[in-house]
Structure formats: structure tokens, C-alpha cells
Design a protein around this motif. Sequence first.
Motif, PDB file in Angstrom:
ATOM      1  N   VAL A  25     -13.344  -3.841   6.260  1.00  0.00           N
ATOM      2  CA  VAL A  25     -13.260  -4.998   5.370  1.00  0.00           C
ATOM      3  C   VAL A  25     -12.158  -4.911   4.320  1.00  0.00           C
ATOM      4  O   VAL A  25     -11.819  -5.918   3.704  1.00  0.00           O
ATOM      5  CB  VAL A  25     -14.616  -5.269   4.672  1.00  0.00           C
ATOM      6  CG1 VAL A  25     -15.695  -5.531   5.699  1.00  0.00           C
ATOM      7  CG2 VAL A  25     -15.009  -4.126   3.755  1.00  0.00           C
ATOM      8  N   ASN A  26     -11.575  -3.751   4.121  1.00  0.00           N
ATOM      9  CA  ASN A  26     -10.593  -3.565   3.066  1.00  0.00           C
ATOM     10  C   ASN A  26      -9.274  -3.108   3.698  1.00  0.00           C
ATOM     11  O   ASN A  26      -9.090  -1.923   3.994  1.00  0.00           O
ATOM     12  CB  ASN A  26     -11.124  -2.531   2.061  1.00  0.00           C
ATOM     13  CG  ASN A  26     -10.232  -2.359   0.868  1.00  0.00           C
ATOM     14  OD1 ASN A  26      -9.023  -2.515   0.948  1.00  0.00           O
ATOM     15  ND2 ASN A  26     -10.837  -1.991  -0.256  1.00  0.00           N
TER      16      ASN A  26
ATOM     17  N   ARG B  52      -6.157  -2.808   2.605  1.00  0.00           N
ATOM     18  CA  ARG B  52      -5.296  -1.844   1.904  1.00  0.00           C
ATOM     19  C   ARG B  52      -5.893  -0.441   1.950  1.00  0.00           C
ATOM     20  O   ARG B  52      -5.179   0.543   2.135  1.00  0.00           O
ATOM     21  CB  ARG B  52      -5.036  -2.292   0.465  1.00  0.00           C
ATOM     22  CG  ARG B  52      -4.101  -3.526   0.477  1.00  0.00           C
ATOM     23  CD  ARG B  52      -3.456  -3.826  -0.819  1.00  0.00           C
ATOM     24  NE  ARG B  52      -2.598  -2.742  -1.274  1.00  0.00           N
ATOM     25  CZ  ARG B  52      -2.228  -2.585  -2.539  1.00  0.00           C
ATOM     26  NH1 ARG B  52      -2.636  -3.423  -3.468  1.00  0.00           N
ATOM     27  NH2 ARG B  52      -1.442  -1.585  -2.891  1.00  0.00           N
ATOM     28  N   TYR B  53      -7.192  -0.329   1.799  1.00  0.00           N
ATOM     29  CA  TYR B  53      -7.831   0.983   1.906  1.00  0.00           C
ATOM     30  C   TYR B  53      -7.637   1.541   3.317  1.00  0.00           C
ATOM     31  O   TYR B  53      -7.268   2.709   3.485  1.00  0.00           O
ATOM     32  CB  TYR B  53      -9.325   0.887   1.564  1.00  0.00           C
ATOM     33  CG  TYR B  53     -10.043   2.201   1.750  1.00  0.00           C
ATOM     34  CD1 TYR B  53      -9.939   3.209   0.797  1.00  0.00           C
ATOM     35  CD2 TYR B  53     -10.795   2.456   2.892  1.00  0.00           C
ATOM     36  CE1 TYR B  53     -10.572   4.432   0.980  1.00  0.00           C
ATOM     37  CE2 TYR B  53     -11.431   3.668   3.076  1.00  0.00           C
ATOM     38  CZ  TYR B  53     -11.317   4.652   2.122  1.00  0.00           C
ATOM     39  OH  TYR B  53     -11.930   5.866   2.310  1.00  0.00           O
TER      40      TYR B  53
ATOM     41  N   LEU C 173      -8.321   2.224  -4.165  1.00  0.00           N
ATOM     42  CA  LEU C 173      -8.164   1.051  -3.309  1.00  0.00           C
ATOM     43  C   LEU C 173      -9.490   0.567  -2.744  1.00  0.00           C
ATOM     44  O   LEU C 173      -9.578  -0.553  -2.239  1.00  0.00           O
ATOM     45  CB  LEU C 173      -7.199   1.359  -2.157  1.00  0.00           C
ATOM     46  CG  LEU C 173      -5.744   1.552  -2.552  1.00  0.00           C
ATOM     47  CD1 LEU C 173      -4.942   2.096  -1.384  1.00  0.00           C
ATOM     48  CD2 LEU C 173      -5.143   0.252  -3.064  1.00  0.00           C
ATOM     49  N   ALA C 174     -10.493   1.405  -2.769  1.00  0.00           N
ATOM     50  CA  ALA C 174     -11.797   1.058  -2.189  1.00  0.00           C
ATOM     51  C   ALA C 174     -12.616   0.227  -3.171  1.00  0.00           C
ATOM     52  O   ALA C 174     -12.430   0.302  -4.385  1.00  0.00           O
ATOM     53  CB  ALA C 174     -12.564   2.326  -1.823  1.00  0.00           C
ATOM     54  N   SER C 175     -13.545  -0.545  -2.635  1.00  0.00           N
ATOM     55  CA  SER C 175     -14.462  -1.327  -3.461  1.00  0.00           C
ATOM     56  C   SER C 175     -15.329  -0.368  -4.278  1.00  0.00           C
ATOM     57  O   SER C 175     -15.800   0.644  -3.750  1.00  0.00           O
ATOM     58  CB  SER C 175     -15.364  -2.185  -2.590  1.00  0.00           C
ATOM     59  OG  SER C 175     -14.588  -3.009  -1.764  1.00  0.00           O
TER      60      SER C 175
ATOM     61  N   GLU D 130     -15.536   0.209   4.625  1.00  0.00           N
ATOM     62  CA  GLU D 130     -14.289  -0.109   3.917  1.00  0.00           C
ATOM     63  C   GLU D 130     -13.101  -0.150   4.879  1.00  0.00           C
ATOM     64  O   GLU D 130     -12.152  -0.884   4.659  1.00  0.00           O
ATOM     65  CB  GLU D 130     -14.006   0.920   2.819  1.00  0.00           C
ATOM     66  CG  GLU D 130     -14.843   0.756   1.588  1.00  0.00           C
ATOM     67  CD  GLU D 130     -14.492  -0.473   0.776  1.00  0.00           C
ATOM     68  OE1 GLU D 130     -13.346  -0.603   0.295  1.00  0.00           O
ATOM     69  OE2 GLU D 130     -15.384  -1.326   0.623  1.00  0.00           O
TER      70      GLU D 130
ATOM     71  N   THR E 220       0.836  -1.206   0.000  1.00  0.00           N
ATOM     72  CA  THR E 220       0.000   0.000   0.000  1.00  0.00           C
ATOM     73  C   THR E 220       0.867   1.250   0.000  1.00  0.00           C
ATOM     74  O   THR E 220       0.618   2.186  -0.775  1.00  0.00           O
ATOM     75  CB  THR E 220      -0.952  -0.004   1.215  1.00  0.00           C
ATOM     76  OG1 THR E 220      -1.764  -1.179   1.155  1.00  0.00           O
ATOM     77  CG2 THR E 220      -1.837   1.238   1.216  1.00  0.00           C
TER      78      THR E 220
END
Length: 159
Positions: free
Chosen positions: A98-99, A101-102, A82-84, A95, A16
Motif C-alpha cells: 500500500v505504500n 515509497r516505502y 517512509l512507513a505509515s 506497507e 524516494t
Amino acid sequence: MGIAASELSQHVIRPTLIYLGRHNASAEALLLGAAASQSALGWALDDRRGHGLYRIDARRHQLLWDRHLARDPELASQVRGLASQHAFLAAPHLELTVNLRYATAIAWMLVEAEQLPLPAADDLLGLARLWRQVFQPQGRLRDFTDAWSRCVGTLPQVA
């Protein structure tokens, strides 16, 4: 325990920071220590104090976008990348949970927005001071160093 420290660094934090063009050993160590002290490297990802590895609350997340990222459209686009695609629009704060890298990018942007000098990667007390300023103003330096000992173990090697 949550994620292994070496795997979090290797597969989430380092890539990242490289993607953002911000990688260095101190930044990586700070984010690893922040994840250790905020969530025990993912042991607890969501509670009343904030979301995800770094326990970032919704208000700080929104303020970061409004006051820091909005001023740099290219950087904002990079972070948003980086976000969905659809989930971010429906529940942007989710986010952070659950994410990974974000969440890591947002954590680094919080550090960057403070414009504070980074200590050396092997300066655990310096990293703890910066963690306290950015992530946990009411925290104790010992909270960071104890979490580092429990979750990470050894100091990063600085070349």
C-alpha cells in the motif's frame, strides 16, 4: 496496466532515491525495470510470490531489516520514516503493497545489501542481470527485457 512508467519514476522512484541520498539514473532505471517485471508496474500488487510493486516476500523483508538496516540505525530510521506510523507496527509487510515509497526504499535496500556494481542506465541486459540476482534468481533476462518493452518502452537517456 498499473501506473504509467513516467509517473512512477517521477513521483515515486526518483523522490524516494533522492530522499535516501541514493539517486542516479542507473538506480532509477533498475527499480523501474524491477517494478515492470515483478508486477507490470502495479497491475498485480499482491500474490503468493510477494507484496507490492517489487513482489518482496515477507521473509526477505524481515531479513533485510534484521541483517542490513539494523546495522545502520540512521538509515533504518530514514527508511522507517517512509512507513505509515501505526499501520507499519500492525502489519509491516502490508506497507510493501500500500505504500509505494516505502516499497521502493525497501527494494533499493535489497539492491544495496547485495553490494553489486550498477550497470549504466541504458544497459538493459546489465539491468536485467542485476534484477535477476536481486529480485528473481530463477528469472530469465528476457523476462526483464520483455517487461521493459511492454511497460516502459524506451531506454532512459543518459547524459
